[in-house]
Design a protein around this motif. Structure first.
Motif, PDB file in Angstrom:
ATOM      1  N   TRP A 128       0.689  -1.035  -0.149  1.00  0.00           N
ATOM      2  CA  TRP A 128      -0.158   0.593   0.398  1.00  0.00           C
ATOM      3  C   TRP A 128       1.047   0.758   0.058  1.00  0.00           C
ATOM      4  O   TRP A 128       2.135   0.718   0.316  1.00  0.00           O
ATOM      5  CB  TRP A 128      -1.009   0.263   1.593  1.00  0.00           C
ATOM      6  N   PRO A 129       0.882   2.322  -0.426  1.00  0.00           N
ATOM      7  CA  PRO A 129       1.344   3.311  -0.612  1.00  0.00           C
ATOM      8  C   PRO A 129       1.654   3.847   1.134  1.00  0.00           C
ATOM      9  O   PRO A 129       0.848   3.947   1.943  1.00  0.00           O
ATOM     10  CB  PRO A 129       0.644   4.703  -1.037  1.00  0.00           C
ATOM     11  N   SER A 130       2.931   3.960   1.411  1.00  0.00           N
ATOM     12  CA  SER A 130       3.076   4.640   3.060  1.00  0.00           C
ATOM     13  C   SER A 130       3.922   5.898   2.472  1.00  0.00           C
ATOM     14  O   SER A 130       4.742   6.539   1.685  1.00  0.00           O
ATOM     15  CB  SER A 130       4.530   3.241   3.213  1.00  0.00           C
ATOM     16  N   PHE A 131       3.557   6.709   3.870  1.00  0.00           N
ATOM     17  CA  PHE A 131       3.710   8.094   3.844  1.00  0.00           C
ATOM     18  C   PHE A 131       5.150   8.107   5.398  1.00  0.00           C
ATOM     19  O   PHE A 131       3.963   7.599   6.494  1.00  0.00           O
ATOM     20  CB  PHE A 131       2.925   9.072   3.442  1.00  0.00           C
ATOM     21  N   THR A 132       5.830   8.769   5.753  1.00  0.00           N
ATOM     22  CA  THR A 132       6.348   9.103   6.887  1.00  0.00           C
ATOM     23  C   THR A 132       5.332  10.062   7.810  1.00  0.00           C
ATOM     24  O   THR A 132       5.511  10.357   8.741  1.00  0.00           O
ATOM     25  CB  THR A 132       7.678   9.496   6.832  1.00  0.00           C
ATOM     26  N   LYS A 133       4.687  11.527   6.351  1.00  0.00           N
ATOM     27  CA  LYS A 133       3.771  12.317   7.873  1.00  0.00           C
ATOM     28  C   LYS A 133       2.970  12.664   6.869  1.00  0.00           C
ATOM     29  O   LYS A 133       2.783  12.418   5.778  1.00  0.00           O
ATOM     30  CB  LYS A 133       5.053  13.488   7.846  1.00  0.00           C
ATOM     31  N   PRO A 134       1.754  13.653   7.345  1.00  0.00           N
ATOM     32  CA  PRO A 134       0.772  13.976   6.484  1.00  0.00           C
ATOM     33  C   PRO A 134       1.483  15.414   6.601  1.00  0.00           C
ATOM     34  O   PRO A 134       2.148  15.672   6.888  1.00  0.00           O
ATOM     35  CB  PRO A 134      -1.035  14.030   7.439  1.00  0.00           C
ATOM     36  N   VAL A 135       1.108  15.703   4.945  1.00  0.00           N
ATOM     37  CA  VAL A 135       0.898  17.191   4.380  1.00  0.00           C
ATOM     38  C   VAL A 135       0.568  18.023   5.605  1.00  0.00           C
ATOM     39  O   VAL A 135       1.067  19.894   6.017  1.00  0.00           O
ATOM     40  CB  VAL A 135       0.994  17.552   3.510  1.00  0.00           C
ATOM     41  N   GLU A 136      -0.451  18.380   5.925  1.00  0.00           N
ATOM     42  CA  GLU A 136      -1.332  19.066   7.060  1.00  0.00           C
ATOM     43  C   GLU A 136      -1.979  18.196   8.073  1.00  0.00           C
ATOM     44  O   GLU A 136      -1.683  17.074   8.033  1.00  0.00           O
ATOM     45  CB  GLU A 136      -2.591  19.539   6.238  1.00  0.00           C
ATOM     46  N   PRO A 137      -2.322  19.126   9.261  1.00  0.00           N
ATOM     47  CA  PRO A 137      -3.023  17.968  10.200  1.00  0.00           C
ATOM     48  C   PRO A 137      -4.716  18.096  10.211  1.00  0.00           C
ATOM     49  O   PRO A 137      -5.268  17.959  10.834  1.00  0.00           O
ATOM     50  CB  PRO A 137      -2.517  19.152  11.825  1.00  0.00           C
ATOM     51  N   ASN A 138      -4.328  16.909   9.204  1.00  0.00           N
ATOM     52  CA  ASN A 138      -5.881  16.841   8.295  1.00  0.00           C
ATOM     53  C   ASN A 138      -5.924  15.492   8.728  1.00  0.00           C
ATOM     54  O   ASN A 138      -7.309  15.203   8.109  1.00  0.00           O
ATOM     55  CB  ASN A 138      -6.419  16.726   7.371  1.00  0.00           C
ATOM     56  N   VAL A 139      -5.442  14.967   9.445  1.00  0.00           N
ATOM     57  CA  VAL A 139      -5.997  13.514   9.853  1.00  0.00           C
ATOM     58  C   VAL A 139      -5.662  13.028  10.949  1.00  0.00           C
ATOM     59  O   VAL A 139      -5.366  13.608  12.292  1.00  0.00           O
ATOM     60  CB  VAL A 139      -3.999  12.149   9.812  1.00  0.00           C
ATOM     61  N   VAL A 140      -6.810  12.843  12.046  1.00  0.00           N
ATOM     62  CA  VAL A 140      -7.539  12.254  13.259  1.00  0.00           C
ATOM     63  C   VAL A 140      -7.045  10.582  13.506  1.00  0.00           C
ATOM     64  O   VAL A 140      -7.380   9.604  12.017  1.00  0.00           O
ATOM     65  CB  VAL A 140      -8.847  12.458  12.517  1.00  0.00           C
ATOM     66  N   GLU A 141      -6.468  10.387  14.256  1.00  0.00           N
ATOM     67  CA  GLU A 141      -5.996   8.959  14.483  1.00  0.00           C
ATOM     68  C   GLU A 141      -7.633   8.802  15.565  1.00  0.00           C
ATOM     69  O   GLU A 141      -7.242   9.114  16.804  1.00  0.00           O
ATOM     70  CB  GLU A 141      -4.922   9.226  15.343  1.00  0.00           C
ATOM     71  N   LYS A 142      -7.609   7.158  15.290  1.00  0.00           N
ATOM     72  CA  LYS A 142      -8.638   6.341  16.175  1.00  0.00           C
ATOM     73  C   LYS A 142      -8.376   4.892  16.666  1.00  0.00           C
ATOM     74  O   LYS A 142      -7.904   4.571  15.597  1.00  0.00           O
ATOM     75  CB  LYS A 142      -9.964   6.517  15.704  1.00  0.00           C
ATOM     76  N   LYS A 143      -8.050   4.831  17.954  1.00  0.00           N
ATOM     77  CA  LYS A 143      -8.326   3.646  17.876  1.00  0.00           C
ATOM     78  C   LYS A 143      -9.082   2.520  17.448  1.00  0.00           C
ATOM     79  O   LYS A 143     -10.371   1.979  17.647  1.00  0.00           O
ATOM     80  CB  LYS A 143      -7.835   3.222  20.256  1.00  0.00           C
ATOM     81  N   ASP A 144      -8.278   1.817  16.860  1.00  0.00           N
ATOM     82  CA  ASP A 144      -8.884  -0.003  16.665  1.00  0.00           C
ATOM     83  C   ASP A 144      -8.926  -0.581  17.051  1.00  0.00           C
ATOM     84  O   ASP A 144      -7.473  -0.843  16.617  1.00  0.00           O
ATOM     85  CB  ASP A 144      -8.665   0.069  14.465  1.00  0.00           C
ATOM     86  N   THR A 145     -10.346  -1.412  16.712  1.00  0.00           N
ATOM     87  CA  THR A 145      -9.349  -3.326  17.275  1.00  0.00           C
ATOM     88  C   THR A 145     -10.603  -4.158  16.628  1.00  0.00           C
ATOM     89  O   THR A 145     -10.506  -5.644  17.256  1.00  0.00           O
ATOM     90  CB  THR A 145     -10.245  -3.174  18.862  1.00  0.00           C
ATOM     91  N   SER A 146     -10.538  -4.077  15.139  1.00  0.00           N
ATOM     92  CA  SER A 146     -10.844  -4.617  14.858  1.00  0.00           C
ATOM     93  C   SER A 146     -10.273  -5.807  14.290  1.00  0.00           C
ATOM     94  O   SER A 146      -8.836  -6.040  14.795  1.00  0.00           O
ATOM     95  CB  SER A 146     -11.758  -3.929  13.436  1.00  0.00           C
ATOM     96  N   HIS A 147     -10.393  -6.988  13.904  1.00  0.00           N
ATOM     97  CA  HIS A 147      -9.592  -8.016  13.428  1.00  0.00           C
ATOM     98  C   HIS A 147      -9.064  -8.892  14.530  1.00  0.00           C
ATOM     99  O   HIS A 147      -7.838  -9.044  14.224  1.00  0.00           O
ATOM    100  CB  HIS A 147      -8.794  -6.971  12.103  1.00  0.00           C
ATOM    101  N   GLY A 148      -8.813  -8.395  15.581  1.00  0.00           N
ATOM    102  CA  GLY A 148      -8.404  -9.340  16.594  1.00  0.00           C
ATOM    103  C   GLY A 148      -7.034  -8.381  16.835  1.00  0.00           C
ATOM    104  O   GLY A 148      -6.349  -9.030  18.252  1.00  0.00           O
ATOM    105  N   MET A 149      -6.672  -7.298  16.732  1.00  0.00           N
ATOM    106  CA  MET A 149      -5.926  -5.974  16.956  1.00  0.00           C
ATOM    107  C   MET A 149      -6.220  -5.193  17.124  1.00  0.00           C
ATOM    108  O   MET A 149      -7.144  -4.287  17.205  1.00  0.00           O
ATOM    109  CB  MET A 149      -5.331  -6.441  15.336  1.00  0.00           C
TER     110      MET A 149
END
Length: 151
Positions: free
Chosen positions: A67-88
């Protein structure tokens, strides 16, 4: 004039089935068989739903994950959320204004940069080539791709 980024019913209706499954239903596309995993062109990746700027090609790297991989967002337009789906337990990333599911962020990225790997679904992105930034209304990001532009 600053562009306003929003999620509209028209934008969601225009999505392909795969884009809708990924961005609106928290899906994941198949690795290596997606539009941007090995994409090398200079430019800006924006949310397919809202158009908000997310990542620069200057921060893209080949992580080998498919998948495309990036080291950082260009703006603070990315929100992080805890994800416990798929047993992870993972950290999901979503676009701030479009509320699109983008992918996940991991702490196994290049240590010399941010140490982060934003692993993003191509189906959540639209690519704006560097030479079309002005024409597409993203001219304020052109400096990132000028000779000697900051990373």
């Amino acid at each position: 004039m600053k562009r306003k980024y929003t999620k509209s019913t028209e934008a969601v209706a225009a999505l392909t089935d795969e884009q809708r499954r990924v961005t609106q239903e928290n899906g994941t596309e198949r690795p290596f068989i997606n539009e941007f995993h090995d994409h090398k062109q200079a430019g800006l990746y924006v949310d397919i739903v809202s158009g908000e700027p997310l990542f620069s090609s200057r921060d893209k790297f080949d992580s080998g994950c498919g998948w495309p991989s990036f080291t950082k967002p260009v703006e603070p337009n990315v929100v992080e959320k805890k994800d416990t789906s798929h047993g992870m337990i993972r950290t999901e990333v979503r676009s701030r204004y479009g509320d699109s599911h983008l992918g996940h962020v991991f702490s196994d990225g290049p240590r010399e940069l941010t140490g982060l790997r934003y692993c993003i679904n191509s189906a959540a992105l639209r690519f704006i080539p560097a030479e079309k930034l002005e024409e597409e209304g993203y001219g304020e990001y052109a400096h990132l791709f000028a000779e000697g532009g900051s990373r």
